[in-house]
Design a protein around this motif. Structure first.
Motif, PDB file in Angstrom:
ATOM      1  N   TYR A  41     -50.717 -48.590 -28.524  1.00 48.73           N
ATOM      2  CA  TYR A  41     -49.811 -48.338 -29.642  1.00 48.73           C
ATOM      3  C   TYR A  41     -49.440 -49.660 -30.291  1.00 48.73           C
ATOM      4  CZ  TYR A  41     -45.442 -47.077 -32.069  1.00 48.73           C
ATOM      5  OH  TYR A  41     -44.448 -46.912 -33.002  1.00 48.73           O
TER       6      TYR A  41
ATOM      7  N   LEU B  98     -52.264 -45.638 -33.212  1.00 47.08           N
ATOM      8  CA  LEU B  98     -52.669 -45.454 -31.818  1.00 47.08           C
ATOM      9  C   LEU B  98     -54.180 -45.556 -31.710  1.00 47.08           C
ATOM     10  CD1 LEU B  98     -50.738 -42.371 -30.352  1.00 47.08           C
ATOM     11  CD2 LEU B  98     -50.317 -44.771 -29.945  1.00 47.08           C
TER      12      LEU B  98
ATOM     13  N   ILE C 119     -42.337 -40.732 -31.608  1.00 49.40           N
ATOM     14  CA  ILE C 119     -43.433 -41.295 -32.396  1.00 49.40           C
ATOM     15  C   ILE C 119     -44.293 -40.103 -32.778  1.00 49.40           C
ATOM     16  CG2 ILE C 119     -45.409 -42.855 -32.398  1.00 49.40           C
ATOM     17  CD1 ILE C 119     -43.841 -44.279 -29.992  1.00 49.40           C
TER      18      ILE C 119
ATOM     19  N   PHE D  91     -44.585 -39.687 -27.595  1.00 50.80           N
ATOM     20  CA  PHE D  91     -45.493 -39.259 -28.657  1.00 50.80           C
ATOM     21  C   PHE D  91     -45.368 -37.752 -28.797  1.00 50.80           C
ATOM     22  CE2 PHE D  91     -47.830 -42.777 -26.454  1.00 50.80           C
ATOM     23  CZ  PHE D  91     -47.689 -43.733 -27.443  1.00 50.80           C
TER      24      PHE D  91
ATOM     25  N   VAL E 146     -48.270 -51.145 -25.329  1.00 48.24           N
ATOM     26  CA  VAL E 146     -47.601 -51.332 -26.613  1.00 48.24           C
ATOM     27  C   VAL E 146     -47.779 -52.791 -27.011  1.00 48.24           C
ATOM     28  CG1 VAL E 146     -45.400 -51.242 -27.850  1.00 48.24           C
ATOM     29  CG2 VAL E 146     -45.917 -49.523 -26.105  1.00 48.24           C
TER      30      VAL E 146
END
Length: 187
Positions: free
Chosen positions: A76, A83, A163, A143, A185
């Motif tokens: 991410y 993504l 997200i 997510f 991330v």
């Protein structure tokens, strides 16, 4: 009296005739014009865009960020709002844009801790394919995609860690990531 042909002779004759017809049509089709289809990138907008050049090119797919880990994982990008689903060999198999919440996770390595098929999000929207991977200042970061495929409404100053993804990307992420799947991330 006329001689009668046995049924196997009729079936054999009809089969041979049909085979000849199919082969003739296949040869004609092979020598005729062939249609081409536009290649669409997963997660790309369906809106048509005019092309300035005579030879349209597919938009460049952003490369997997450096230092995003190794092996099978979800990457991410905070700045890129994107993504990547990365297979065990380290090759990205799919990438797509996302709508981040108002609370960002810190860059680092996480894993999917909980998966929930569907529920009502903190913004009141019915969501599905919810995959939690961290918590920031008491706010769960996960997510998900809206059941109706919509983007999230403005947060109006509220802290939200969801997200959001397009519906088809949410389904792809759900199929890719199980509990324990690594999430990296990056900025």
């Amino acid at each position: 009296m006329a001689a009668r042909l046995p049924s196997w002779a009729w079936v054999t004759g009809l089969t041979a005739g049909a085979t000849v017809a199919v082969v003739a049509l296949a040869v004609q089709a092979h020598h005729g014009p062939h249609p081409t289809a536009a290649v669409s990138r997963p997660g790309a907008s369906a809106a048509a865009r005019p092309h300035a050049s005579a030879s349209p090119q597919a938009p460049a797919v952003p490369a997997l960020p450096d230092a995003s880990g190794e092996g099978r994982r979800i990457v991410y990008s905070l700045a890129g709002k994107r993504l990547w689903l990365v297979d065990a060999t380290g090759k990205p198999v799919r990438t797509f844009a996302v709508w981040p919440g108002t609370v960002d996770p810190r860059p680092g390595r996480y894993s999917i801790t909980l998966r929930t098929q569907s529920l009502k999000g903190s913004d009141g929207v019915e969501i599905e394919h919810v995959m939690y991977f961290t918590k920031v200042s008491g706010v769960n970061v996960a997510f998900s995609n809206a059941l109706d495929g919509s983007s999230p409404p403005p947060a109006n100053g509220q802290k939200r860690g969801g997200i959001r993804l397009h519906k088809e990307d949410g389904a792809a992420l759900w199929a890719f990531g199980d509990q324990g799947t690594r999430v990296t991330v990056v900025n």
